[in-house]
Design an enzyme around this catalytic site. Structure first.
Site, PDB file in Angstrom:
ATOM      1  N   ASN A 116       0.834  -1.209   0.000  1.00  0.00           N
ATOM      2  CA  ASN A 116       0.000   0.000   0.000  1.00  0.00           C
ATOM      3  C   ASN A 116       0.860   1.246   0.000  1.00  0.00           C
ATOM      4  OD1 ASN A 116      -0.579   1.969   2.460  1.00  0.00           O
ATOM      5  ND2 ASN A 116       0.141   0.028   3.340  1.00  0.00           N
ATOM      6  N   PHE A 120      -1.666   8.164   4.050  1.00  0.00           N
ATOM      7  CA  PHE A 120      -2.460   8.849   5.091  1.00  0.00           C
ATOM      8  C   PHE A 120      -3.662   9.588   4.530  1.00  0.00           C
ATOM      9  CE2 PHE A 120       1.442   9.443   8.137  1.00  0.00           C
ATOM     10  CZ  PHE A 120       1.355   8.116   8.498  1.00  0.00           C
ATOM     11  N   SER A 181       5.527   5.070   8.803  1.00  0.00           N
ATOM     12  CA  SER A 181       4.922   4.785   7.500  1.00  0.00           C
ATOM     13  C   SER A 181       5.909   5.173   6.402  1.00  0.00           C
ATOM     14  CB  SER A 181       3.632   5.589   7.323  1.00  0.00           C
ATOM     15  OG  SER A 181       3.264   5.556   5.959  1.00  0.00           O
ATOM     16  N   ASN A 183       5.137   5.927   3.416  1.00  0.00           N
ATOM     17  CA  ASN A 183       4.438   6.626   2.329  1.00  0.00           C
ATOM     18  C   ASN A 183       4.310   8.131   2.509  1.00  0.00           C
ATOM     19  OD1 ASN A 183       3.888   4.159   0.922  1.00  0.00           O
ATOM     20  ND2 ASN A 183       2.365   3.716   2.491  1.00  0.00           N
ATOM     21  N   THR A 184       4.907   8.667   3.555  1.00  0.00           N
ATOM     22  CA  THR A 184       4.936  10.117   3.736  1.00  0.00           C
ATOM     23  C   THR A 184       6.406  10.524   3.757  1.00  0.00           C
ATOM     24  OG1 THR A 184       2.836  10.197   4.905  1.00  0.00           O
ATOM     25  CG2 THR A 184       4.352  12.008   5.332  1.00  0.00           C
ATOM     26  N   LYS A 216       5.305   3.581  17.088  1.00  0.00           N
ATOM     27  CA  LYS A 216       5.286   2.483  16.105  1.00  0.00           C
ATOM     28  C   LYS A 216       6.543   2.552  15.253  1.00  0.00           C
ATOM     29  CE  LYS A 216       2.269   0.146  12.789  1.00  0.00           C
ATOM     30  NZ  LYS A 216       0.898   0.052  12.262  1.00  0.00           N
ATOM     31  N   ASN A 244       5.626  -1.530  11.509  1.00  0.00           N
ATOM     32  CA  ASN A 244       4.921  -1.028  10.323  1.00  0.00           C
ATOM     33  C   ASN A 244       5.310  -1.866   9.096  1.00  0.00           C
ATOM     34  OD1 ASN A 244       3.393   0.773   8.664  1.00  0.00           O
ATOM     35  ND2 ASN A 244       3.761   2.372  10.184  1.00  0.00           N
TER      36      ASN A 244
HETATM   37  C1  LIG Z   1      -3.767  -0.834   3.414  1.00  0.00           C
HETATM   38  C2  LIG Z   1      -2.940  -0.592   4.640  1.00  0.00           C
HETATM   39  C3  LIG Z   1      -2.974   0.657   5.237  1.00  0.00           C
HETATM   40  C4  LIG Z   1      -2.215   0.904   6.381  1.00  0.00           C
HETATM   41  N1  LIG Z   1      -2.280   2.132   6.974  1.00  0.00           N
HETATM   42  C5  LIG Z   1      -1.597   2.351   8.136  1.00  0.00           C
HETATM   43  C6  LIG Z   1      -1.706   3.585   8.804  1.00  0.00           C
HETATM   44  O1  LIG Z   1      -2.436   4.498   8.413  1.00  0.00           O
HETATM   45  N2  LIG Z   1      -0.966   3.758   9.936  1.00  0.00           N
HETATM   46  C7  LIG Z   1      -0.162   2.780  10.440  1.00  0.00           C
HETATM   47  O2  LIG Z   1       0.471   2.966  11.477  1.00  0.00           O
HETATM   48  N3  LIG Z   1      -0.050   1.583   9.820  1.00  0.00           N
HETATM   49  C8  LIG Z   1      -0.751   1.358   8.695  1.00  0.00           C
HETATM   50  N4  LIG Z   1      -0.653   0.141   8.067  1.00  0.00           N
HETATM   51  C9  LIG Z   1       0.273  -0.878   8.618  1.00  0.00           C
HETATM   52  C10 LIG Z   1      -0.442  -1.901   9.515  1.00  0.00           C
HETATM   53  O3  LIG Z   1      -1.005  -1.281  10.643  1.00  0.00           O
HETATM   54  C11 LIG Z   1       0.543  -2.992   9.970  1.00  0.00           C
HETATM   55  O4  LIG Z   1       1.560  -2.402  10.739  1.00  0.00           O
HETATM   56  C12 LIG Z   1       1.183  -3.717   8.795  1.00  0.00           C
HETATM   57  O5  LIG Z   1       0.267  -3.880   7.739  1.00  0.00           O
HETATM   58  C13 LIG Z   1       1.702  -5.091   9.170  1.00  0.00           C
HETATM   59  O6  LIG Z   1       0.650  -5.915   9.606  1.00  0.00           O
HETATM   60  P1  LIG Z   1      -0.044  -7.035   8.649  1.00  0.00           P
HETATM   61  O7  LIG Z   1       1.046  -7.829   8.039  1.00  0.00           O
HETATM   62  O8  LIG Z   1      -0.937  -7.797   9.573  1.00  0.00           O
HETATM   63  O9  LIG Z   1      -0.832  -6.274   7.629  1.00  0.00           O
HETATM   64  C14 LIG Z   1      -1.396  -0.128   6.923  1.00  0.00           C
HETATM   65  C15 LIG Z   1      -1.379  -1.384   6.297  1.00  0.00           C
HETATM   66  C16 LIG Z   1      -2.136  -1.629   5.182  1.00  0.00           C
HETATM   67  C17 LIG Z   1      -2.096  -2.992   4.540  1.00  0.00           C
END
Ligand SMILES: Cc1cc2nc3c(=O)[nH]c(=O)nc-3n(C[C@H](O)[C@H](O)[C@H](O)COP(=O)(O)O)c2cc1C
Length: 332
Positions: A116, A120, A181, A183-184, A216, A244
């Protein structure tokens, strides 16, 4: 079983669109009296006997929703029906912003992974605070994850995180400062010790309600940066979320190697577990383990590696609505 049957069809549609449609349906159902209970009956039993208290908050079970699924807190009165022991909404930014251009969310089905680069997309802290003030308190603890608007100057980051925190402070049971993150642009640089310490200190100065404030971390931190981060976290935070998404593209097919964004799901599992073990050896603080958790065994492994709580997002995409209860039943 139903989810397994419809998954091939669902996966023919754009990933973000499916997320929007299913979230939209859940948001419509959420205010209907008994909706959460009905969802809970459909998804079966699970989660009993697993309650625990972590950073002073009582969790009915240790399996939570990771940040990013419910960015604006629209689903807090329905998602507990899936069996979650807690929800983390966000990331919420101070001002509203649309995020990156679409497409920005990709499924890597064979790898059980997601890339992804949403960047944000957020309704902004005032709007989210208003929604939370008008919603019944969720039936499980609520974490609120705080992000930073694109283009924010690093020197303004402490003030902006603290402003965002103040707007939301009374609505959350714990808070997460997201400096990881990918992406920022520039966000991850705020994991550097001085920046992180300025941010945490400013947020803690605004923390008259004494809410737990967690940090985080990125799975891509060097050992040196991790040590500096943890030194700061040990002094000025109440816990750490590990981790993350990653920028690593090991085990990613060529087709997706050049797709920008954070990778989550199965390929992140080993890296996130290893980082959690390292972090555990550096702190006595409560830890939330996240990254690649999809089965009871994954959750058990992460708890054994030192996590007090676990979360997932990608595992839900591939496992469907019964995933959480399968995990909590397995933990039982
Ligand atoms: C589509 C998507 C959007 C995410 N957006 C955020 C976010 O806004 N803030 C954040 O701290 N982590 C975000 N994450 C990261 C997740 O909270 C998590 O740390 C990461 O996906 C690893 O967990 P997983 O393997 O169970 O997905 C996002 C993950 C995905 C897949």
């Amino acid at each position: 079983m139903l989810y397994d049957a419809i998954k091939p069809l669902l996966f023919t549609f754009d990933a973000e669109r499916v997320h929007e449609e299913t979230s939209g349906l859940m948001a419509i159902a959420a205010p209907i009296p008994g909706a959460e209970k009905i969802l809970s009956l459909i998804t079966g039993s699970g989660g009993a006997g697993l309650s625990k208290t972590v950073f002073g908050v009582n969790f009915p079970n240790p399996v939570g929703l990771a940040a990013g699924f419910d960015k604006d807190g629209k689903l807090i009165n329905i998602l507990p029906g899936l069996g979650f022991g807690f929800l983390e909404i966000g990331s919420v930014t101070l001002e509203p912003q649309p995020g990156n251009p679409k497409p920005r969310l990709f499924r890597l089905v064979e790898q059980g992974a997601v890339i992804n680069r949403l960047g944000f997309n957020s309704e902004g802290a005032r709007s989210v605070a208003l929604r939370l003030s008008m919603s019944p308190r969720p039936s499980v603890p609520l974490g609120i994850n705080l992000g930073l608007n694109k283009g924010t100057d690093a020197k303004d980051a402490p003030k902006r995180y603290a402003q965002t925190f103040k707007l939301l402070a009374k609505h959350g049971d714990y808070f997460v400062i997201n400096v990881s993150s990918p992406n920022t642009p520039g966000l991850r640089d705020l994991q550097k010790s001085k920046d992180l310490s300025d941010i945490l200190n400013e947020v803690q100065d605004a923390n008259s309600l004494k809410k737990p404030v967690l940090v985080k971390l990125s799975p891509d931190l060097s050992d040196e940066d991790l040590s500096a981060c943890m030194e700061t976290a040990n002094k000025v935070s109440q816990g750490v979320v590990v981790s993350n998404t990653t920028l690593s593209r090991d085990a990613v097919p060529d087709q997706y190697k050049s797709e920008a964004g954070g990778l989550s799901g199965r390929p992140l599992k080993a890296r996130a577990t290893e980082l959690l073990r390292k972090v555990r050896s550096m702190t006595k603080l409560p830890l939330i383990g996240v990254g690649g958790i999809a089965t009871p065994e994954d959750a058990k492994e992460r708890l054994a590696a030192g996590a007090d709580l676990v979360q997932l997002y990608s595992g839900l995409v591939y496992g469907g609505p019964s995933t959480i209860k399968k995990i909590t039943r397995g933990l039982n």
